[in-house]
Design a protein around this motif. Structure first.
Motif, PDB file in Angstrom:
ATOM      1  N   ARG A  19       0.867  -1.175   0.000  1.00 32.48           N
ATOM      2  CA  ARG A  19       0.000   0.000   0.000  1.00 32.48           C
ATOM      3  C   ARG A  19       0.905   1.227   0.000  1.00 32.48           C
ATOM      4  O   ARG A  19       1.605   1.483   0.974  1.00 32.48           O
ATOM      5  N   VAL A  20       0.881   1.934  -1.101  1.00 31.04           N
ATOM      6  CA  VAL A  20       1.705   3.140  -1.213  1.00 31.04           C
ATOM      7  C   VAL A  20       0.977   4.269  -0.494  1.00 31.04           C
ATOM      8  O   VAL A  20      -0.221   4.482  -0.696  1.00 31.04           O
ATOM      9  N   PHE A  21       1.699   4.973   0.357  1.00 30.89           N
ATOM     10  CA  PHE A  21       1.106   6.062   1.133  1.00 30.89           C
ATOM     11  C   PHE A  21       1.022   7.308   0.255  1.00 30.89           C
ATOM     12  O   PHE A  21       1.926   8.125   0.205  1.00 30.89           O
ATOM     13  N   THR A  22      -0.090   7.423  -0.452  1.00 29.46           N
ATOM     14  CA  THR A  22      -0.331   8.519  -1.383  1.00 29.46           C
ATOM     15  C   THR A  22      -0.951   9.712  -0.656  1.00 29.46           C
ATOM     16  O   THR A  22      -1.335   9.611   0.517  1.00 29.46           O
ATOM     17  N   THR A  23      -1.082  10.805  -1.374  1.00 24.68           N
ATOM     18  CA  THR A  23      -1.736  11.971  -0.772  1.00 24.68           C
ATOM     19  C   THR A  23      -3.190  11.651  -0.411  1.00 24.68           C
ATOM     20  O   THR A  23      -3.693  12.141   0.599  1.00 24.68           O
ATOM     21  N   GLU A  24      -3.844  10.812  -1.223  1.00 23.08           N
ATOM     22  CA  GLU A  24      -5.222  10.432  -0.909  1.00 23.08           C
ATOM     23  C   GLU A  24      -5.280   9.664   0.407  1.00 23.08           C
ATOM     24  O   GLU A  24      -6.147   9.903   1.237  1.00 23.08           O
ATOM     25  N   ARG A  25      -4.346   8.722   0.572  1.00 21.35           N
ATOM     26  CA  ARG A  25      -4.324   7.961   1.827  1.00 21.35           C
ATOM     27  C   ARG A  25      -3.966   8.879   3.003  1.00 21.35           C
ATOM     28  O   ARG A  25      -4.491   8.712   4.104  1.00 21.35           O
ATOM     29  N   ALA A  26      -3.081   9.811   2.781  1.00 21.69           N
ATOM     30  CA  ALA A  26      -2.709  10.744   3.847  1.00 21.69           C
ATOM     31  C   ALA A  26      -3.926  11.548   4.301  1.00 21.69           C
ATOM     32  O   ALA A  26      -4.144  11.733   5.503  1.00 21.69           O
ATOM     33  N   ARG A  27      -4.723  12.006   3.351  1.00 26.49           N
ATOM     34  CA  ARG A  27      -5.929  12.755   3.707  1.00 26.49           C
ATOM     35  C   ARG A  27      -6.933  11.861   4.442  1.00 26.49           C
ATOM     36  O   ARG A  27      -7.505  12.246   5.454  1.00 26.49           O
ATOM     37  N   GLN A  28      -7.131  10.664   3.896  1.00 28.25           N
ATOM     38  CA  GLN A  28      -8.086   9.723   4.480  1.00 28.25           C
ATOM     39  C   GLN A  28      -7.680   9.340   5.908  1.00 28.25           C
ATOM     40  O   GLN A  28      -8.520   9.201   6.788  1.00 28.25           O
ATOM     41  N   GLY A  29      -6.390   9.171   6.139  1.00 30.42           N
ATOM     42  CA  GLY A  29      -5.911   8.698   7.424  1.00 30.42           C
ATOM     43  C   GLY A  29      -5.484   9.778   8.395  1.00 30.42           C
ATOM     44  O   GLY A  29      -4.931   9.461   9.454  1.00 30.42           O
ATOM     45  N   TYR A  30      -5.740  11.036   8.067  1.00 26.81           N
ATOM     46  CA  TYR A  30      -5.246  12.126   8.904  1.00 26.81           C
ATOM     47  C   TYR A  30      -5.597  11.931  10.381  1.00 26.81           C
ATOM     48  O   TYR A  30      -4.728  11.962  11.251  1.00 26.81           O
ATOM     49  N   TRP A  31      -6.888  11.725  10.685  1.00 28.19           N
ATOM     50  CA  TRP A  31      -7.302  11.631  12.085  1.00 28.19           C
ATOM     51  C   TRP A  31      -6.817  10.342  12.725  1.00 28.19           C
ATOM     52  O   TRP A  31      -6.488  10.320  13.918  1.00 28.19           O
ATOM     53  N   LEU A  32      -6.738   9.272  11.960  1.00 30.10           N
ATOM     54  CA  LEU A  32      -6.168   8.019  12.465  1.00 30.10           C
ATOM     55  C   LEU A  32      -4.717   8.223  12.868  1.00 30.10           C
ATOM     56  O   LEU A  32      -4.294   7.846  13.972  1.00 30.10           O
ATOM     57  N   ASN A  33      -3.949   8.832  12.000  1.00 28.84           N
ATOM     58  CA  ASN A  33      -2.529   9.053  12.285  1.00 28.84           C
ATOM     59  C   ASN A  33      -2.326  10.050  13.421  1.00 28.84           C
ATOM     60  O   ASN A  33      -1.410   9.898  14.238  1.00 28.84           O
ATOM     61  N   GLN A  34      -3.207  11.050  13.496  1.00 26.12           N
ATOM     62  CA  GLN A  34      -3.140  11.992  14.615  1.00 26.12           C
ATOM     63  C   GLN A  34      -3.427  11.274  15.939  1.00 26.12           C
ATOM     64  O   GLN A  34      -2.773  11.537  16.950  1.00 26.12           O
ATOM     65  N   PHE A  35      -4.400  10.368  15.903  1.00 25.20           N
ATOM     66  CA  PHE A  35      -4.690   9.580  17.097  1.00 25.20           C
ATOM     67  C   PHE A  35      -3.444   8.805  17.534  1.00 25.20           C
ATOM     68  O   PHE A  35      -3.091   8.799  18.717  1.00 25.20           O
ATOM     69  N   CYS A  36      -2.793   8.140  16.596  1.00 22.74           N
ATOM     70  CA  CYS A  36      -1.594   7.356  16.922  1.00 22.74           C
ATOM     71  C   CYS A  36      -0.546   8.223  17.601  1.00 22.74           C
ATOM     72  O   CYS A  36       0.117   7.779  18.550  1.00 22.74           O
ATOM     73  N   MET A  37      -0.403   9.442  17.152  1.00 25.39           N
ATOM     74  CA  MET A  37       0.600  10.334  17.738  1.00 25.39           C
ATOM     75  C   MET A  37       0.280  10.693  19.183  1.00 25.39           C
ATOM     76  O   MET A  37       1.182  11.002  19.960  1.00 25.39           O
ATOM     77  N   THR A  38      -1.006  10.623  19.569  1.00 23.01           N
ATOM     78  CA  THR A  38      -1.329  10.912  20.964  1.00 23.01           C
ATOM     79  C   THR A  38      -0.690   9.891  21.896  1.00 23.01           C
ATOM     80  O   THR A  38      -0.467  10.182  23.079  1.00 23.01           O
ATOM     81  N   LEU A  39      -0.385   8.700  21.364  1.00 26.32           N
ATOM     82  CA  LEU A  39       0.182   7.637  22.192  1.00 26.32           C
ATOM     83  C   LEU A  39       1.660   7.849  22.492  1.00 26.32           C
ATOM     84  O   LEU A  39       2.278   7.025  23.165  1.00 26.32           O
ATOM     85  N   MET A  40       2.203   8.967  22.056  1.00 25.73           N
ATOM     86  CA  MET A  40       3.577   9.299  22.420  1.00 25.73           C
ATOM     87  C   MET A  40       3.665   9.738  23.886  1.00 25.73           C
ATOM     88  O   MET A  40       4.723   9.652  24.492  1.00 25.73           O
ATOM     89  N   ALA A  88       2.970   2.287  14.402  1.00 22.15           N
ATOM     90  CA  ALA A  88       3.965   1.723  15.316  1.00 22.15           C
ATOM     91  C   ALA A  88       3.715   2.185  16.748  1.00 22.15           C
ATOM     92  O   ALA A  88       4.035   1.475  17.704  1.00 22.15           O
ATOM     93  N   LYS A  89       3.118   3.347  16.919  1.00 21.22           N
ATOM     94  CA  LYS A  89       2.807   3.837  18.265  1.00 21.22           C
ATOM     95  C   LYS A  89       1.784   2.919  18.933  1.00 21.22           C
ATOM     96  O   LYS A  89       1.829   2.698  20.138  1.00 21.22           O
ATOM     97  N   VAL A  90       0.861   2.369  18.131  1.00 18.29           N
ATOM     98  CA  VAL A  90      -0.160   1.474  18.670  1.00 18.29           C
ATOM     99  C   VAL A  90       0.473   0.149  19.068  1.00 18.29           C
ATOM    100  O   VAL A  90       0.308  -0.317  20.200  1.00 18.29           O
ATOM    101  N   PHE A  91       1.208  -0.474  18.145  1.00 15.95           N
ATOM    102  CA  PHE A  91       1.713  -1.794  18.513  1.00 15.95           C
ATOM    103  C   PHE A  91       2.824  -1.741  19.541  1.00 15.95           C
ATOM    104  O   PHE A  91       2.974  -2.659  20.336  1.00 15.95           O
ATOM    105  N   SER A  92       3.550  -0.652  19.613  1.00 15.15           N
ATOM    106  CA  SER A  92       4.538  -0.564  20.693  1.00 15.15           C
ATOM    107  C   SER A  92       3.842  -0.340  22.037  1.00 15.15           C
ATOM    108  O   SER A  92       4.289  -0.850  23.061  1.00 15.15           O
ATOM    109  N   THR A  93       2.712   0.368  22.029  1.00 15.49           N
ATOM    110  CA  THR A  93       1.921   0.512  23.252  1.00 15.49           C
ATOM    111  C   THR A  93       1.394  -0.846  23.702  1.00 15.49           C
ATOM    112  O   THR A  93       1.290  -1.124  24.893  1.00 15.49           O
ATOM    113  N   ASP A  94       1.099  -1.720  22.736  1.00 19.55           N
ATOM    114  CA  ASP A  94       0.645  -3.077  23.036  1.00 19.55           C
ATOM    115  C   ASP A  94       1.796  -3.991  23.447  1.00 19.55           C
ATOM    116  O   ASP A  94       1.575  -5.164  23.752  1.00 19.55           O
ATOM    117  N   GLY A  95       3.025  -3.480  23.417  1.00 16.35           N
ATOM    118  CA  GLY A  95       4.178  -4.284  23.815  1.00 16.35           C
ATOM    119  C   GLY A  95       4.746  -5.142  22.700  1.00 16.35           C
ATOM    120  O   GLY A  95       5.527  -6.057  22.958  1.00 16.35           O
TER     121      GLY A  95
END
Length: 134
Positions: A19-40, A88-95
């Motif tokens: 799955r190539v991370f295109t601009t369309e995927r970046a737009r679609q996943g914006y809130w998902l990826n922002q959520f992942c960053m909260t796990l920092m 990776a923030k999610v699965f590292s949080t899962d150990g």
């Protein structure tokens, strides 16, 4: 130019297992990826681990993204705009290590996946196009 650009972008969807991370995927996943960053932040990881659904209720992700996240369906999350480096923030949080998490995406067990990668990764021979089957 428009048709050439569309053909160029369509070619990204024709790569088996990728799955190539295109601009369309970046737009679609914006809130998902922002959520992942909260796990920092440690306090957010604690909240997530204590009650995932309650923590997700605060997010702006789509229902489909939330369901895939709760199921830890990393391939689906990539389809829905997730970026592996954010996930990776999610699965590292899962150990889980990167190798452990990514092996689940291949259908291989960790030892077989690690052995394949130690040997140089997947062979470039085989199916190179989804639509052409070759």
């Amino acid at each position: 130019m428009g048709k050439d650009l569309q053909n160029y972008k369509d070619a990204f969807e024709d790569i088996p297992g990728t799955r190539v991370f295109t601009t369309e995927r970046a737009r679609q996943g914006y809130w998902l990826n922002q959520f992942c960053m909260t796990l920092m932040k440690p306090e957010n990881r604690e909240r997530w681990l204590a009650d995932e659904k309650a923590y997700l209720a605060e997010s702006k992700m789509s229902d489909e993204q939330q369901e895939a996240l709760l199921a830890r369906d990393y391939n689906r999350l990539l389809d829905l705009g997730g970026n592996i480096y954010y996930l990776a923030k999610v699965f590292s949080t899962d150990g889980l290590s990167f190798v452990q998490a990514v092996s689940t995406m291949t259908g291989m067990n960790v030892d077989d996946y690690k052995a394949m990668m130690d040997a140089g990764g997947r062979s470039p021979d085989g199916v190179r196009s989804i639509k052409e089957g070759n």
